[in-house]
Design a protein around this motif. Structure first.
Motif, PDB file in Angstrom:
ATOM      1  N   LYS A 189      63.759   0.176 113.073  1.00 49.33           N
ATOM      2  CA  LYS A 189      62.796  -0.802 113.583  1.00 49.33           C
ATOM      3  C   LYS A 189      61.470  -0.111 113.861  1.00 49.33           C
ATOM      4  N   ASP A 190      60.417  -0.930 114.010  1.00 44.09           N
ATOM      5  CA  ASP A 190      59.060  -0.433 114.270  1.00 44.09           C
ATOM      6  C   ASP A 190      58.540   0.440 113.134  1.00 44.09           C
ATOM      7  N   VAL A 191      58.979   0.136 111.911  1.00 44.26           N
ATOM      8  CA  VAL A 191      58.504   0.883 110.740  1.00 44.26           C
ATOM      9  C   VAL A 191      57.769  -0.044 109.784  1.00 44.26           C
ATOM     10  N   ILE A 192      58.396  -1.156 109.424  1.00 41.96           N
ATOM     11  CA  ILE A 192      57.723  -2.155 108.594  1.00 41.96           C
ATOM     12  C   ILE A 192      57.427  -3.375 109.457  1.00 41.96           C
ATOM     13  N   HIS A 193      56.289  -4.016 109.175  1.00 40.19           N
ATOM     14  CA  HIS A 193      55.817  -5.099 110.050  1.00 40.19           C
ATOM     15  C   HIS A 193      55.470  -6.379 109.290  1.00 40.19           C
ATOM     16  N   ALA A 194      55.796  -6.423 108.004  1.00 43.44           N
ATOM     17  CA  ALA A 194      55.533  -7.623 107.218  1.00 43.44           C
ATOM     18  C   ALA A 194      56.512  -7.664 106.053  1.00 43.44           C
ATOM     19  N   PRO A 195      56.887  -8.862 105.607  1.00 42.30           N
ATOM     20  CA  PRO A 195      57.811  -8.974 104.471  1.00 42.30           C
ATOM     21  C   PRO A 195      57.326  -8.219 103.230  1.00 42.30           C
ATOM     22  N   ALA A 196      56.015  -8.102 103.054  1.00 40.18           N
ATOM     23  CA  ALA A 196      55.477  -7.400 101.887  1.00 40.18           C
ATOM     24  C   ALA A 196      55.802  -5.905 101.903  1.00 40.18           C
ATOM     25  N   GLN A 197      56.217  -5.378 103.054  1.00 37.75           N
ATOM     26  CA  GLN A 197      56.525  -3.953 103.170  1.00 37.75           C
ATOM     27  C   GLN A 197      58.011  -3.657 103.027  1.00 37.75           C
ATOM     28  N   VAL A 198      58.811  -4.677 102.813  1.00 35.14           N
ATOM     29  CA  VAL A 198      60.261  -4.498 102.834  1.00 35.14           C
ATOM     30  C   VAL A 198      60.721  -3.461 101.818  1.00 35.14           C
ATOM     31  N   GLN A 224      58.785   0.338  82.906  1.00 34.02           N
ATOM     32  CA  GLN A 224      57.440   0.834  83.152  1.00 34.02           C
ATOM     33  C   GLN A 224      57.271   1.314  84.599  1.00 34.02           C
ATOM     34  N   SER A 225      57.701   0.477  85.538  1.00 32.46           N
ATOM     35  CA  SER A 225      57.530   0.808  86.948  1.00 32.46           C
ATOM     36  C   SER A 225      58.265  -0.219  87.793  1.00 32.46           C
ATOM     37  N   VAL A 226      58.203  -0.026  89.100  1.00 33.45           N
ATOM     38  CA  VAL A 226      58.716  -0.994  90.067  1.00 33.45           C
ATOM     39  C   VAL A 226      57.536  -1.451  90.915  1.00 33.45           C
ATOM     40  N   SER A 227      57.402  -2.757  91.089  1.00 32.28           N
ATOM     41  CA  SER A 227      56.261  -3.310  91.819  1.00 32.28           C
ATOM     42  C   SER A 227      56.432  -3.105  93.328  1.00 32.28           C
ATOM     43  N   ALA A 228      55.364  -3.374  94.069  1.00 37.10           N
ATOM     44  CA  ALA A 228      55.383  -3.199  95.521  1.00 37.10           C
ATOM     45  C   ALA A 228      56.433  -4.070  96.192  1.00 37.10           C
ATOM     46  N   ASN A 229      56.774  -5.201  95.578  1.00 31.23           N
ATOM     47  CA  ASN A 229      57.806  -6.073  96.153  1.00 31.23           C
ATOM     48  C   ASN A 229      59.170  -5.857  95.509  1.00 31.23           C
ATOM     49  N   GLY A 230      59.324  -4.753  94.774  1.00 32.32           N
ATOM     50  CA  GLY A 230      60.630  -4.344  94.286  1.00 32.32           C
ATOM     51  C   GLY A 230      61.063  -4.925  92.960  1.00 32.32           C
ATOM     52  N   ARG A 231      60.169  -5.561  92.213  1.00 32.63           N
ATOM     53  CA  ARG A 231      60.531  -6.124  90.922  1.00 32.63           C
ATOM     54  C   ARG A 231      60.365  -5.074  89.825  1.00 32.63           C
ATOM     55  N   LEU A 232      61.272  -5.108  88.849  1.00 33.15           N
ATOM     56  CA  LEU A 232      61.284  -4.129  87.759  1.00 33.15           C
ATOM     57  C   LEU A 232      60.404  -4.615  86.616  1.00 33.15           C
TER      58      LEU A 232
END
Length: 243
Positions: free
Chosen positions: A62-71, A214-222
């Motif tokens: 806890k107290d590490v991520i503060h928004a769903p976009a950071q999950v 290619q990569s993984v996006s910030a929201n975890g999509r391949l």
């Protein structure tokens, strides 16, 4: 940080989740179990483990991520934590298979399942479940699974392994909190399984195609470059890597 050791439990994630509902827990409180009867993995897979031979742990973050976009930042931090510890144990050919399975070569040594609990608008607690095949040697019905013992041919102390992973998780969470998450993302992408290599995929609808990660996006999509030169991104439930 407290470490609660149990002999047997259906799920360390569920146990820690319920404990967190009942009282305020110290950050990075950890639960381990000698045997877990209802362990879960990605896509709802059941993780079966011989009693006392493997590492089953769940960590409250806890107290590490503060928004769903950071999950997914936390997913990356935990995967990189296990990667770093594996490297320190001299496990060869370590790769992170999207989203967060841990491989040695083509063999799966462990997996991570993170369950996020949104307490308030800017307060997110996470239950980080980690299962690692440590000293189990028989995977007769799981041809893609292996263990640290099978790779290194030596018995590993699961308590020391747990402590090493927990210490690394705390360090990597501090990187996120201090705005240095790109260090973790770079490590994640550098060791992403099959990145840049043509390989087959199967969609949730059963369609197969060749593509290149290619990569993984910030929201975890391949993000995949398809064989028709188009690009597409997929959630974990929408695509399967065939290898």
């Amino acid at each position: 940080m407290p470490i609660i050791k149990l002999d047997a439990i259906d799920s360390t994630n569920d146990y820690l989740k319920e404990l967190s509902r009942q009282k305020v827990l110290e950050n990075f409180t950890t639960v381990t179990a000698q045997v877990q009867t209802n362990g879960r993995g990605q896509r709802g897979a059941v993780w079966q483990s011989e009693s006392g031979k493997n590492l089953t742990m769940s960590v409250l973050v806890k107290d590490v991520i503060h928004a769903p976009a950071q999950v997914f930042d936390l997913n990356v931090a935990v995967a990189c934590s296990v990667f770093t510890v594996f490297k320190n144990y001299n496990i060869p050919n370590i790769r992170i298979k999207w989203p967060n399975d841990m491989l040695s070569g083509h063999y799966k040594l462990g997996g991570i399942l993170i369950e996020n609990l949104i307490k308030a608008e800017s307060q997110i607690e996470a239950i980080v479940g980690i299962g690692i095949n440590v000293n189990q040697s028989n995977f007769e019905s799981l041809p893609q699974a292996s263990s640290i013992y099978n790779v290194l041919r030596q018995v590993v102390d699961t308590d020391l392994l747990c402590q090493a992973i927990l210490t690394q998780i705390i360090q990597n969470c501090q990187l996120i909190a201090s705005g240095k998450k790109e260090i973790l993302w770079n490590l994640y992408h550098t060791h992403l399984f099959k990145k840049g290599v043509p390989m087959p995929f199967k969609t949730s609808g059963g369609n197969q195609f060749m593509g290149i990660i290619q990569s993984v996006s910030a929201n975890g999509r391949l993000l995949i470059l398809r064989d028709d030169a188009s690009t597409a991104d997929f959630d974990v439930k929408e695509i399967q890597l065939l290898y």
